[in-house]
Design a protein around this motif. Structure first.
Motif, short mmCIF file in Angstrom:
data_model
loop_
_atom_site.label_atom_id
_atom_site.label_comp_id
_atom_site.label_asym_id
_atom_site.label_seq_id
_atom_site.Cartn_x
_atom_site.Cartn_y
_atom_site.Cartn_z
N SER A 15 -2.74 4.67 5.06
CA SER A 15 -1.66 5.64 4.79
C SER A 15 -0.33 5.13 5.32
CB SER A 15 -2.00 6.99 5.43
OG SER A 15 -3.22 7.49 4.93
N GLY A 16 -0.39 4.51 6.52
CA GLY A 16 0.84 3.94 7.07
C GLY A 16 1.39 2.81 6.22
N ALA A 17 0.45 2.00 5.68
CA ALA A 17 0.89 0.90 4.81
C ALA A 17 1.53 1.44 3.54
CB ALA A 17 -0.30 0.00 4.47
N ILE A 18 0.93 2.48 2.96
CA ILE A 18 1.51 3.08 1.76
C ILE A 18 2.87 3.70 2.05
CG2 ILE A 18 1.20 4.88 0.02
CD1 ILE A 18 -1.81 4.43 0.23
N GLY A 19 2.95 4.41 3.20
CA GLY A 19 4.22 5.02 3.56
C GLY A 19 5.31 4.01 3.81
N LYS A 38 5.70 -5.38 -3.76
CA LYS A 38 4.49 -4.87 -4.39
C LYS A 38 3.29 -5.75 -4.04
CE LYS A 38 2.51 -3.84 -8.93
NZ LYS A 38 2.75 -3.84 -10.39
N PHE A 39 3.46 -7.06 -4.09
CA PHE A 39 2.37 -7.98 -3.78
C PHE A 39 1.96 -7.86 -2.31
CE2 PHE A 39 3.86 -10.78 -7.48
CZ PHE A 39 2.91 -10.24 -8.32
N ARG A 40 2.95 -7.69 -1.43
CA ARG A 40 2.64 -7.55 -0.01
C ARG A 40 1.81 -6.29 0.26
NH1 ARG A 40 8.53 -9.05 2.70
NH2 ARG A 40 8.36 -11.32 2.48
N ILE A 41 2.19 -5.20 -0.36
CA ILE A 41 1.47 -3.94 -0.17
C ILE A 41 0.06 -4.04 -0.73
CG2 ILE A 41 1.42 -1.50 -0.81
CD1 ILE A 41 4.47 -1.54 -0.73
N GLN A 42 -0.08 -4.62 -1.92
CA GLN A 42 -1.41 -4.80 -2.51
C GLN A 42 -2.28 -5.68 -1.63
OE1 GLN A 42 -0.71 -6.33 -6.44
NE2 GLN A 42 -0.45 -4.31 -7.36
N HIS A 43 -1.70 -6.75 -1.09
CA HIS A 43 -2.46 -7.65 -0.23
C HIS A 43 -2.91 -6.93 1.03
CE1 HIS A 43 -3.71 -11.30 1.78
NE2 HIS A 43 -2.93 -11.00 2.81
N GLU A 44 -2.03 -6.15 1.63
CA GLU A 44 -2.38 -5.43 2.85
C GLU A 44 -3.46 -4.39 2.58
OE1 GLU A 44 -2.28 -4.52 6.87
OE2 GLU A 44 -1.33 -6.18 5.77
N PHE A 45 -3.33 -3.70 1.45
CA PHE A 45 -4.33 -2.68 1.09
C PHE A 45 -5.69 -3.32 0.86
CE2 PHE A 45 -6.58 -0.15 -2.13
CZ PHE A 45 -6.64 1.07 -1.48
N VAL A 46 -5.74 -4.41 0.10
CA VAL A 46 -7.01 -5.10 -0.18
C VAL A 46 -7.62 -5.63 1.11
CG1 VAL A 46 -8.04 -7.10 -1.32
CG2 VAL A 46 -6.43 -5.66 -2.56
N LYS A 47 -6.78 -6.14 2.01
CA LYS A 47 -7.28 -6.68 3.27
C LYS A 47 -7.91 -5.58 4.12
CE LYS A 47 -4.39 -7.95 6.50
NZ LYS A 47 -3.36 -8.70 7.25
#
Length: 294
Positions: A15-19, A38-47
């Motif tokens: 949630s913090g990453a999305i925020g 966008k790529f950074r957020i996707q990478h963090e979410f997948v990780k």
């Protein structure tokens, strides 16, 4: 409880990453920066999701489900998702929604959430989930031991029907393998290891995985099938017939007991829900009496 805390921490992190991603988007302007963000957020979410899955796969819950043979195809990740989702649905339906409607505190909803947690959590030794998985494991083990007895009988009959005195243990096991379901993975691994680590080590690993004195005895006979004649092999197996018959009778009794215990679960669950409902009604009546006297 540990599982819930781990999932809760990861949910906060996601949630913090999305925020932070939303705030990040609001402060950038160029198309390249948008794509990079966008790529950074996707990478963090997948990780984060991958880390949560890896932790579940190495958890106590995964071991419990693996020992039980993954009933209904459930692994640690699927069970955690279903368990957390069910608790959230009950919490929202019976606690949060009535509170927003102004109906006041719903004791029955809170008791339902606590009951589901106590029944479904794997972190409590005597929870309903652990009891059920223990019985499923015992039932699967009983079925495997029944197939070990079938393996013994089929091997003995195969030897009796053979016309040649030369025996090929690998070919015999491969031909008998389609007759088994619970032992199919272990027998397939046995056949694979036969030509890689050697037949003796493969049979020892198979006996250890299946478990039981009968599997070890059968493995010891199969180790010598390639070097003894047919009559000697038949005598070796016939000499173990009494042990296998006693084990089969005891295993049949154990299967009946486990099935009887599993059949009692719906009755026990219904009784527990009735008692919980009765206690909730008593508590609500006492609270209403106290409020009316005040």
């Amino acid at each position: 409880m540990l599982m819930l805390l781990t999932v809760f921490v990861h949910l906060i992190a996601v949630s913090g990453a999305i925020g932070s991603g939303i705030l990040f988007y609001s402060g950038i302007s160029t198309q390249e920066e948008l794509m990079l963000g966008k790529f950074r957020i996707q990478h963090e979410f997948v990780k984060r999701v991958r880390r949560l899955k890896d932790e579940n796969e190495e958890s106590k819950l995964e071991k419990i489900l693996k020992d039980a043979g993954y009933p209904f195809g459930l692994n640690a990740n699927r069970y955690t998702a279903i368990f957390i989702g069910l608790m959230l649905v009950i919490l929202v339906a019976y606690v949060v929604t009535p509170a927003f409607r102004g109906d006041g505190f719903n004791l029955f909803g809170l008791v339902s959430v606590v009951a589901v947690f106590l029944i479904g959590t794997p972190d409590i030794k005597y929870s309903g989930f652990n009891f059920l998985m223990k019985k499923v494991k015992e039932l699967n083990q009983a079925k495997i031991q029944a197939e070990v007895f079938t393996f013994y009988e089929l091997a003995l009959n195969e030897l009796r029907l053979m016309e040649n005195s030369r025996i090929q243990a690998y070919t015999m096991i491969r031909d008998l393998a389609p007759n088994f379901s619970k032992m199919a993975p272990s027998i397939n691994m046995l056949l694979f290891n036969w030509n890689t680590v050697g037949h003796a080590s493969a049979l020892d690993s198979w006996a250890k995985e299946v478990g039981g004195e009968e599997a070890r005895a059968l493995a010891s006979v199969f180790k010598t099938l390639d070097v003894v004649d047919r009559d000697t092999a038949i005598k070796s197996l016939e000499g173990q017939q009494e042990m296998f018959m006693k084990a089969q009778i005891e295993n049949f009794r154990r299967r009946i007991k486990v099935k009887a215990d599993l059949a009692k679960l719906p009755i026990m669950a219904t009784f527990a829900l009735l008692m919980a409902n009765y206690l909730a009604v008593v508590v609500i009546m006492c609270l209403n009496l106290l409020n009316s006297n005040m």
